[in-house]
Structure formats: structure tokens, C-alpha cells
Design a protein around this motif. Structure first.
Motif, PDB file in Angstrom:
ATOM      1  N   ASN A   1       0.861  -1.179   0.000  1.00 31.89           N
ATOM      2  CA  ASN A   1       0.000   0.000   0.000  1.00 31.89           C
ATOM      3  C   ASN A   1       0.901   1.234   0.000  1.00 31.89           C
ATOM      4  OD1 ASN A   1      -2.983  -0.827   0.438  1.00 31.89           O
ATOM      5  ND2 ASN A   1      -1.838  -2.170   1.775  1.00 31.89           N
TER       6      ASN A   1
ATOM      7  N   LYS B   1      -3.320  -4.153  -7.510  1.00 29.16           N
ATOM      8  CA  LYS B   1      -2.389  -4.279  -6.392  1.00 29.16           C
ATOM      9  C   LYS B   1      -1.063  -4.926  -6.771  1.00 29.16           C
ATOM     10  CE  LYS B   1      -3.436  -3.475  -2.610  1.00 29.16           C
ATOM     11  NZ  LYS B   1      -3.192  -2.172  -1.908  1.00 29.16           N
TER      12      LYS B   1
ATOM     13  N   ALA C   1      -4.733  -9.047  -1.613  1.00 29.81           N
ATOM     14  CA  ALA C   1      -4.874  -7.825  -2.412  1.00 29.81           C
ATOM     15  C   ALA C   1      -6.106  -6.996  -2.084  1.00 29.81           C
ATOM     16  CB  ALA C   1      -4.892  -8.186  -3.903  1.00 29.81           C
TER      17      ALA C   1
ATOM     18  N   GLY D   1      -5.383   0.778  -5.983  1.00 26.14           N
ATOM     19  CA  GLY D   1      -6.085  -0.231  -5.203  1.00 26.14           C
ATOM     20  C   GLY D   1      -7.452   0.257  -4.763  1.00 26.14           C
TER      21      GLY D   1
END
Ligand code: ZN
Length: 358
Positions: free
Chosen positions: A47, A348, A157, A189
Motif C-alpha cells: 500500500n 495491487k 490484495a 487499489g
């Protein structure tokens, strides 16, 4: 096979800075405390938060060395004692995902089901060690069954981005089938999840991308129209696509570079919801425009455990899907973070820990 050593492989950083601070280390396997579960990590998604924390920001004062990684799928290795009781819910060998939000479960916010407002709310891999490692120890309440049809990589993910997107789209914006939403960064994402969720609700979905190559992917995902936020005037283009009216909701996480365009894209009396600032957090807001157009700007931070359970049901039913762009081995975490930073990914970027899947 249960682990027989006391050390594990992990990607750590000992100093804040660039991607070159990441290194493959040998560190102790985490202790399994009371009410905790030790999980053998199979996959861990990246992330943008990983990059901010590695770089070092005032909001996250952490002890070093640190292990990043908020989104984890794996297998239960060991179940800790829980005040004399053993767990009949979890046993070694079960495949799980981990809810990334850590809270106290006893304060008024937690008891009201708003655990992302808990005064002690933390994100796994942010304020505490995460999943760039062979093992992670987490509270039992954070462990959830893996949606059956998913690989470990797919399962890693979706938790953080899907709970974030659902909290924004449903809980905060309360998007309706009759409304039009503008989702910034359709290839990110959060964006890829927000588009699917808005589409599921039945709203008209406008998505933005940063490169022409991502336009077709955004449409496949459910965007009715796609705007290039690098080359187009987002505000003007959105108004062109809505007969001059503007959209009912903007779902935003890019920040500084796109803020003015997002603001111009709003119809009167509607909401802009933001959960990130990947291009910087310094924005300007004209109070006159805010009040005269009767706009609401909402800040959003993760989501609740209940919202994650709702998302898990949607994933199990195939209503929405995790989008995995690329998988790297744990040892190549530097390359994986560089790739995320390059903004080439659609969906992701995931680290795989032992290379074997379910
Ligand atoms: Zn709490």
C-alpha cells in the motif's frame, strides 16, 4: 510443518529514507501473546502507506527497525492461550486473511461498531510490525477465513483497499443508484475497488486514470466514462459528461495535484470524500465556494471490521474481485515498492513469501 527455529526472514528498514533502506533481515519470530494468533504469511500486498512510513512522516512515529505490510493472507501456525481458554474457532493449518485495523474493542466507538474511530486505532504494518515477513502475530479477532475461491495473492490484495473504498462509497457518501460518482485513480487499489462497488450499487461511474493504457482496464472494471487526469481538465471534462451539472460524489485519494479539478467536478450540495494524498497533502479550499455551493468534504480513514466482513461476502459471491497487477518475491520488496511508485500498476502489487500458493 510447525516452525522449528526462532528466527525468520523479514524485510525491514533500520532508518527512514528511500527504497534502498529496505533490507532482507533475520529477526526473531514474533511471540504469540494471550488472545493472539501466529500466522505464517503467504502473501502481503503493498500500500502507499508502506512508502510514507518508510520515508518517515510525523503522523507515524514508529520504533526502528520496522516491518511494513498491512494486507496479509496466510495460514495459522499457532493459536495463543486466551485467559485459560483454548480456541475452538481457529486451529493450525487454516487459511486466513488478516483484518488490518487494530482497536481496543472496549471503548464507546468500538462498542458502537465504529472501530476505525477508536482512540487506539492502529493499522497492521504501520504502527506495529506487518507482513513483509515469514510470520506475523495478531489479535485473534483480526483473523478472518480466506474467501474460498481466492489464491493467497488475491486474498492479500483486497482487505485494506476494499474496506477503505466501501467505507467511503457506502457509509460516508451513501452513494445511490440514481447518482453519478467520480472515482479518482481508477487503477489504484482503492480506485479499482471503488469503481466496482459504485457499479454494484448501480450508480453512473466516471473514473480517472493517469495513462492512456489504463483507460480500457478502467472500463472493463465498470467505469462508464474515463478521464485522463494528467492530460484532461478533470473539472471541465466532468461537467461536459454531466450536462454541466457535476457529480454527486467524488472519491479521492491523490491529493494536491488533482484537488482543484475534483472540487470543480462537484454538483451543488454534494460530497467529496478523501482518504489519501499520494501527490501531497497541501491543498487550498475557498470557503466561499464551499458554503455557497453547500458542499461537504469528508475525511475517511480505513473502515470497520464489520465493513470488511461485508466486503468478504461480496468477494465470496463474485460481486467484486481483487485486482492483482504484479507479484514479487518478498526478497524483491525494493523492486516492488519502486514499481508501486512508478504508477504503472493497475490494481495491487503483492509480495509472495514462499512462492507456493494454495
Ligand atoms: Zn476502541
Amino acid at each position: 510443518m510447525p516452525h522449528t527455529t526462532t528466527v525468520m526472514k523479514a524485510v525491514t528498514f533500520h532508518h527512514h529514507g528511500g527504497v534502498d533502506q529496505l533490507r532482507v533481515d533475520r529477526v526473531p519470530i514474533p511471540e504469540v501473546g494471550r488472545g493472539e494468533v501466529l500466522v505464517r504469511v503467504k502473501a502481503c500486498a503493498l500500500n502507499h502507506l508502506d512508502l510514507w512510513i518508510r520515508h518517515g512522516i510525523p503522523a507515524y512515529r514508529i520504533a526502528l527497525p520496522h516491518i511494513s505490510g498491512c494486507d496479509i493472507a496466510g495460514v495459522i501456525e499457532q493459536v495463543g492461550d486466551d485467559e485459560g481458554r483454548s480456541s475452538d474457532e481457529w486451529a493450525p493449518g487454516q487459511a486466513v486473511i488478516i483484518s488490518p485495523g487494530l482497536s481496543c474493542w472496549s471503548c464507546p466507538w468500538c462498542l458502537a461498531g465504529k472501530d476505525n474511530l477508536c482512540p487506539s486505532f492502529k493499522i497492521l504494518g504501520a504502527q506495529v510490525h506487518g507482513g513483509y515477513a515469514e510470520f506475523v502475530s495478531v489479535p485473534r479477532i483480526n483473523v478472518l477465513p480466506i474467501p474460498p475461491a481466492l489464491t493467497f495473492e488475491q486474498a492479500a490484495a483486497f482487505p485494506l483497499v476494499s474496506v477503505t473504498a466501501w467505507h467511503m462509497v457506502r457509509t460516508l457518501a451513501n452513494l445511490q443508484p440514481t447518482e453519478t460518482v467520480l472515482v479518482m485513480g481508477a487503477g489504484s487499489g482503492v480506485g479499482s475497488m471503488a469503481i466496482q462497488l459504485a457499479n454494484m450499487i448501480g450508480a453512473r461511474v466516471l473514473g480517472t486514470v493517469g495513462t492512456e493504457e489504463k483507460i480500457a482496464r478502467a472500463k472493463e472494471l465498470g467505469a462508464n466514462e474515463v478521464i485522463n487526469h494528467q492530460t484532461d481538465d478533470v473539472g471541465r471534462k466532468t461537467r461536459d459528461l454531466t450536462s454541466g451539472r457535476g457529480v454527486d460524489v467524488v472519491i479521492e485519494h491523490i491529493g494536491q495535484r488533482v484537488w482543484d479539478g475534483c472540487f470543480k467536478a462537484l454538483a451543488k450540495g454534494v460530497h467529496l470524500v478523501t482518504c489519501g494524498a499520494t501527490t501531497g497533502g497541501e491543498i487550498t479550499l475557498d470557503a466561499r465556494s464551499l458554503f455557497s455551493r453547500q458542499l461537504t468534504v469528508m475525511g475517511s480513514y480505513m473502515g470497520t471490521r464489520t465493513e470488511l466482513l461485508q466486503v468478504c461476502t461480496m468477494i465470496e459471491r463474485g460481486t467484486i474481485h481483487p485486482i492483482v497487477d504484479r507479484v514479487f518475491p518478498l526478497e524483491e520488496a525494493r523492486a516492488a515498492q519502486d514499481y508501486l511508485l512508478s504508477r504503472k500498476a493497475f490494481g495491487k502489487v503483492v509480495l509472495t513469501v514462499d512462492g507456493k500458493d494454495r
